[in-house]
Write an enzyme that holds these catalytic residues in place. Structure first.
Site, short mmCIF file in Angstrom:
data_model
loop_
_atom_site.label_atom_id
_atom_site.label_comp_id
_atom_site.label_asym_id
_atom_site.label_seq_id
_atom_site.Cartn_x
_atom_site.Cartn_y
_atom_site.Cartn_z
CG ASP A 1 -1.74 1.12 1.25
OD1 ASP A 1 -2.61 1.29 0.74
OD2 ASP A 1 -1.69 1.99 2.26
CD GLU B 1 -2.30 2.23 -3.72
OE1 GLU B 1 -1.57 2.66 -2.60
OE2 GLU B 1 -3.53 2.68 -3.76
#
Ligand code: TEU
Length: 544
Positions: A204, A273
């Site tokens: 993330d 990401e």
């Protein structure tokens, strides 16, 4: 490494656990719900699932604020439920990936709680700074850094008279990655879940992990109309895309490889990401990311882009890859408007693109049935801080809630998400007709197309290994994607014109002596009968 490359032609599916399936009818999805629906992935031709965070959390940012990296959020279930989920998934041949959130913890995490008390070891797990004294009196934040969700990136702590930094909500304090103990802690987290049998991670908010050690003010972006509380007010040259990020990612990769080797298990993978430039994204390949998310279909093209724009977007990406890089295509996720909403009437074309293009395809839950954003969410029902921060009059402008509403399984109450209890976000009222059960019984539906395409992708050497060519035809009305391998071709034709049918002359495109395996044609969602002609035989012209 055992079974290296198992992921290279795979369709991955993002499960948003809160909204997938609510087995205990408490209004929130859960692990038992996911386990009960695992056959769906097999049916849909999906190879691997990625679960958005399932860890203990006060849920300020829908679970991206983690208070214990090694515990399951109690309303999602127990560790036993997770073990059962993975056991059953393996049985069905599905790979399981978890979300790794290294940038920050929840403010309720014990590390931060200790940090607040000035604990010797834990103070330095986070980023603490003295404020700026103005006129010797009022304390101001150390610098002008902003939070992604809007407002200052610094929050003052009265007792210790210092400020801590947070890229996201104040309840998500940033970890300090210049502290080797923090790196080690995160590696322990990775190992903990690998020991539970997971096959990899989606990592993330990667570009946000490091900030400059000098804490310089960021320059203004000078984007017109952006107000000073908005993230885009500044250019983030000191808080984003730091080179040290890449070395950290490489160290995670090394760890994954060592783990797979030492346990003699299948290759473990990492998807990263990063909303950043093309060059930065491609660099993640060089530093060990297997799948640096390609957000180009979300950020660089939209409903108004013509075939030429699509061609440019696809070609630019493919041409940036070196030979051993595997392409990937992300159509949507929980942070962005849904594909069918961003591409009205073109959901199927986008599915076809994702599946016909080479490499990995990533589907967000609900996209296989063309779910739409649900804007019918009141301020009181809203959950996302990115929206709520804007207040009652503007929350929907940035809220991510519309793309996060419960999965629409069938036409029973709440779309079959649960058995009638109030849901955490309202189910889209179109569930009565737009649902999986319905689409399974129709001869033509978003789901049927999705299935046909994933099946073609899995079973066709051309799609797995073939070259890729994009062509703009018919005066910029039609995009052709041609995959070529030995004696075989697969061709996708997309008519971008909303009202006029296109007759496509393919004589030049079909290589001599080659068998045209299939032609997928779609001009709008309603013309999909033609799009479904993915027979393993040459299909005639002209295109419908
Ligand atoms: O998102 C990272 C990120 O940069 C987001 O701010 C994204 O650009 C934005 O949401 C677009 O609207 C990840 C997660 O995917 C997101 O859900 C989390 O809120 C965020 O990290 C913090 O963990």
């Amino acid at each position: 490494i055992k079974n290296k490359g198992w992921w290279k032609n795979m369709v991955f599916y993002q499960i948003y656990p809160r909204s997938f399936m609510d087995a205990n009818n408490d209004g929130l999805g859960d692990l038992e719900g996911i386990t009960s629906k695992l056959e769906h992935f097999v049916d849909a031709g999906i190879g691997g699932i990625w679960l958005s965070p399932i860890y203990a959390s006060p849920m300020v940012d829908a679970g991206y604020d983690i208070s214990d990296f090694k515990e399951i959020y109690d309303k999602f279930g127990t560790m036993e439920d997770f073990v059962e989920l993975t056991r059953r998934a393996k049985e069905l041949g599905l790979k399981v990936l978890l979300d790794l959130v290294p940038n920050h913890t929840s403010d309720k995490h014990v590390w931060f709680q200790k940090s607040l008390t000035n604990d010797k070891q834990y103070r330095d797990y986070y980023i603490w700074r003295d404020g700026k004294k103005v006129d010797g009196e009022i304390e101001k934040p150390p610098n002008n850094w902003l939070s992604v969700f809007g407002g200052p990136g610094w929050t003052y702590h009265n007792d210790s008279e210092q400020w801590y930094f947070h890229q996201f909500a104040p309840e998500q304090p940033d970890l300090n990655y210049t502290n080797p103990n923090v790196v080690k802690e995160m590696r322990d987290v990775v190992e903990f879940w690998l020991d539970k049998g997971v096959d990899g991670f989606r990592v993330d908010a990667v570009p946000h992990i490091f900030e400059s050690n000098h804490f310089e003010d960021e320059p203004l972006s000078n984007i017109p109309g952006v107000t000073e509380n908005e993230y885009d007010y500044l250019e983030h040259i000191y808080t984003k895309d730091d080179i040290r990020t890449y070395h950290l990612i490489q160290s995670f990769r090394n760890f994954l490889d060592e783990y797979a080797n030492s346990t003699d298990t299948d290759e473990k993978i990492m998807m990263t990401e990063a909303y950043t430039s093309l060059n930065n994204t491609i660099s993640f390949y060089d530093y060990g990311s297997h799948v640096p998310f390609n957000f180009k279909f979300i950020r660089d093209v939209d409903r108004n882009s013509g075939p030429d724009r699509f061609k440019l977007t696809i070609d630019t990406w493919l041409n940036s890859l070196s030979e051993d890089n595997i392409a990937n295509w992300v159509m949507g996720n929980h942070d962005n408007s849904r594909t069918a909403t961003r591409y009205p009437g073109r959901a199927d074309q986008m599915t076809m693109l994702a599946m016909i293009l080479p490499g990995v395809a990533v589907t967000y839950n609900g996209e296989e049935i063309g779910m739409l954003d649900n804007f019918n969410i009141s301020f009181a029902q809203s959950d996302d801080p990115q929206g709520c921060n804007l207040g009652e009059d503007h929350y929907l402008e940035k809220s991510r809630d519309p793309a996060r509403t419960p999965f629409q399984w069938d036409d029973t109450v709440n779309g079959g998400f649960n058995t009638g209890n109030e849901t955490w976000l309202p189910v889209h009222e179109n569930y009565v007709s737009l649902n999986l059960a319905n689409q399974k019984t129709s001869t033509v539906s978003h789901y049927k197309i999705y299935q046909a395409l994933t099946s073609l992708k899995k079973n066709s050497p051309v799609l797995e290994q073939g070259s890729t060519k994009t062509i703009v035809l018919n005066n910029n009305k039609v995009l052709a994607v041609i995959r070529d391998h030995r004696e075989e071709q697969v061709m996708l034709l997309i008519n971008f014109d909303d009202s006029v049918e296109q007759i496509v002359d393919l004589s030049e495109q079909i290589a001599n002596n080659n068998t045209l395996l299939s032609v997928a044609v779609a001009s709008s969602d309603s013309a999909v009968e033609a799009g479904i002609t993915l027979d393993p035989t040459a299909v005639g012209l002209p295109a419908k």
